[in-house]
Enzyme design. Structure first.
Site, mmCIF file in Angstrom:
data_model
loop_
_atom_site.group_PDB
_atom_site.id
_atom_site.type_symbol
_atom_site.label_atom_id
_atom_site.label_comp_id
_atom_site.label_asym_id
_atom_site.label_seq_id
_atom_site.Cartn_x
_atom_site.Cartn_y
_atom_site.Cartn_z
ATOM 1 N N THR A 192 56.928 44.730 71.548
ATOM 2 C CA THR A 192 56.549 46.019 71.285
ATOM 3 C C THR A 192 57.602 47.207 71.931
ATOM 4 O O THR A 192 58.056 48.117 71.062
ATOM 5 C CB THR A 192 55.145 46.358 71.822
ATOM 6 O OG1 THR A 192 54.267 45.579 70.978
ATOM 7 C CG2 THR A 192 54.968 48.076 71.486
ATOM 8 N N CYS A 380 42.301 36.730 31.512
ATOM 9 C CA CYS A 380 43.587 36.531 30.973
ATOM 10 C C CYS A 380 44.141 35.237 30.240
ATOM 11 O O CYS A 380 43.569 34.821 29.211
ATOM 12 C CB CYS A 380 44.710 37.156 31.957
ATOM 13 S SG CYS A 380 46.421 37.648 31.161
ATOM 14 N N HIS A 506 42.390 42.178 33.288
ATOM 15 C CA HIS A 506 42.175 41.755 34.450
ATOM 16 C C HIS A 506 41.128 42.626 35.125
ATOM 17 O O HIS A 506 41.471 43.636 35.795
ATOM 18 C CB HIS A 506 43.572 42.083 35.311
ATOM 19 C CG HIS A 506 44.529 40.746 34.894
ATOM 20 N ND1 HIS A 506 44.581 39.852 35.776
ATOM 21 C CD2 HIS A 506 45.453 40.866 33.921
ATOM 22 C CE1 HIS A 506 45.607 38.931 34.940
ATOM 23 N NE2 HIS A 506 45.993 39.601 34.132
ATOM 24 N N GLU A 508 39.517 42.228 37.863
ATOM 25 C CA GLU A 508 39.693 42.140 39.430
ATOM 26 C C GLU A 508 40.182 43.533 39.703
ATOM 27 O O GLU A 508 40.273 43.682 41.124
ATOM 28 C CB GLU A 508 40.250 40.882 39.673
ATOM 29 C CG GLU A 508 41.750 41.096 39.558
ATOM 30 C CD GLU A 508 41.842 40.065 38.311
ATOM 31 O OE1 GLU A 508 43.070 39.618 37.954
ATOM 32 O OE2 GLU A 508 41.212 40.240 37.384
#
Length: 537
Positions: A192, A380, A506, A508
């Site tokens: 970090t 689809c 789609h 989703e």
């Protein structure tokens, strides 16, 4: 400046969860009464991820206006109510293309075109465009990649310049990973420290450091990070790996009070965030639910969970709304033994995709579901699988196929749209974005949506061939959703099957934890009903 800007960068390693963090921050800020916009900047040189391998990049998320984007925008949608559009994403490929076009159009008046200032200025313009389009109180900008990557440098330089010009209106969060070394029995802050040093060397001093870790960091570790990264200890925040669900993330950040810290630093007056509804849903995710089903997801990218990310999350949303837990079996349609598992499932979902690999296996899966009354949901390509299987085995068109798989098939029940036949380039040739769909009264999908017309997002090149629609109808395949403008087939149902539905769009891409998509809810309900007639082994 009329808006505040939060920049989110990442260091140490990739896949830290910056997208989830940005989405969670958006939710928290919205719950404080702020209007939020979001922008994802991706350093890769592809113009968009539309033609990238799902194994490498994961799923492609599509916006209402038809832009193919990074899967992180799916997280933005599922967690918040932000408006996502072409202004919510930009890649290095797009940035460079814009600059080169301006150079070709003579807009630089003969200047030598360079990364600085031309590329960086264009990145800044993308940020301002997003703000002008959305008029937010706060714009969250996530920068893909990792600090130290060479391709990220123009974006970081643009942010440095933007912060220099608008210092009081900007807030920078740097997300890092703090590893735990089991052999040493301690966490290590050095990665970090080095990551923040790299960021500071570019000229960006983070206002907060968000540390991802496997276990909570002690106050001593936070103080050490504060000291060596030159940020106040109150600006060092920690998120640990979630135990049950990604939807715990906003609650973790809320406990850390990071959104309050940000709004106070930016001088924003907000109300106290209310996450009671979110807490209730997450609490249910943490405990076993009374009902259980098994679902088979039949595809060809099943080894990579991000390839169908929105589908998996939509199943979670719908199942939770029905107090149901799902045991999900990702099934490779090329595996010769996958049917043995599918036979034990209460439902089968075939998601979208492209190409012939695994195609015949999906058709076998659809045949099994049709003959045995197993709920089937085709999305689809999954709808096209349903139609081809039906044509072969019910209409007895033995060689029926999609022209995508066999351009010489004698019965092309699925074919390319006429207006696309002359297009050569692969990228940008599809039917993309939201289109209306008229539903047939009395159909299963009409009952699920509860309205005569819907809007759903598309990403495909091939459609059901008009020349075969009447034959399909005559043999029991109902066309229950059509595009009002072109009459295209968008939804099919098998009349005498408990639940066998295919959609060309789609769904989703529209599901949320707090608002599951009705088609997924209907599918889970059908699978639950089917499970009551089975005994698990």
């Amino acid at each position: 400046m009329s808006f505040k800007c939060i920049f989110l960068t990442g260091g140490v390693v990739s896949s830290l969860g910056k997208g989830l963090t940005a989405a969670s921050l958006a939710l928290l800020l919205e719950r404080q009464g702020l209007k939020v916009a979001m922008l994802k900047l991706d350093p890769y040189l592809n113009v968009d991820p539309g033609t990238m391998n799902p194994y490498e990049h994961g799923e492609v998320y599509v916006t209402n206006d038809g832009i193919e984007t990074d899967l992180d925008l799916g997280h933005y949608h599922r967690f918040s109510s932000v408006n996502l559009s072409r202004y919510s994403t930009a890649t290095s490929g797009q940035i460079y293309a814009r600059v080169i076009k301006k150079e070709r159009d003579g807009l630089y008046l003969g200047s030598t075109v360079q990364v600085i200032p031309h590329i960086t200025n264009e990145i800044i313009e993308v940020i301002l465009e997003c703000a002008r389009e959305n008029h937010p109180d706060v714009l969250i900008v996530e920068i893909g990649g990792t600090v130290g990557d060479i391709e990220s440098l123009p974006f970081l330089e643009a942010i440095r310049q933007f912060r220099y010009e608008h210092a009081e209106d900007c807030f920078s969060i740097h997300m890092t990973y703090v590893p735990y070394l089991q052999a040493a029995g301690e966490v290590k802050t050095k990665p970090t420290q080095h990551s923040v040093q790299s960021l500071r060397s570019i000229g960006i001093i983070p206002d907060a450091i968000l540390c991802r870790s496997e276990a909570p960091l002690s106050s001593e570790v936070k103080k050490k990070i504060s000291l060596f990264c030159n940020v106040p200890s109150t600006a060092v925040f920690n998120v640990v790996d979630v135990e049950h669900s990604i939807y715990e993330m906003p609650l973790m950040l809320s406990q850390e009070k990071i959104s309050t810290f940000i709004t106070e630093k930016l001088g924003l007056f907000t109300k106290k965030e209310d996450l009671s509804d979110w807490e209730m849903l997450v609490e249910r995710l943490r405990h076993p639910l009374p009902n259980k089903i098994r679902l088979g997801l039949v595809g060809k990218y099943v080894q990579h969970k991000d390839a169908y990310k929105s589908v998996f999350e939509s199943i979670t949303h719908a199942a939770l709304s029905l107090n149901c837990s799902v045991e999900l079996f990702p099934l490779d349609s090329d595996d010769p033994h996958f049917l043995e598992t599918l036979e034990l499932c209460d439902g089968c979902l075939v998601p979208g995709g492209f190409g012939s690999r695994g195609w015949e296996g999906k058709i076998i899966a659809a045949k099994l579901c049709r003959e045995r009354g197993i709920p089937y949901f085709g999305i689809c390509l999954g709808m096209q699988v349903l139609v081809v299987e039906y044509a072969r085995h019910v209409l007895h068109l033995e060689h029926a196929n999609s022209t995508e798989m066999d351009k010489d098939t004698p019965d092309p029940v699925i074919c390319m749209l006429d207006w696309q036949a002359s297009l050569i380039a692969t990228g940008g040739t599809m039917r993309l974005g939201a289109y209306p769909c008229a539903l047939s009264p009395g159909s299963k999908v009409y009952a699920m949506y509860g309205q005569p017309e819907i809007m759903e997002r598309h990403r495909h090149r091939y459609e059901v061939n008009f020349n075969y629609i009447q034959q399909l109808k005559d043999h029991g395949l109902d066309i229950v959703g059509t595009c009002p403008e072109q009459g295209l087939c968008e939804i099919v149902e098998i009349k005498d099957h408990p639940w066998m539905i295919g959609v060309q769009f789609h769904p989703e891409f529209l599901s949320k934890l707090i608002k599951p998509h009705p088609l997924f809810v209907g599918f889970i309900e059908a699978a639950l009903l089917h499970s009551r007639n089975k005994t698990y082994v």
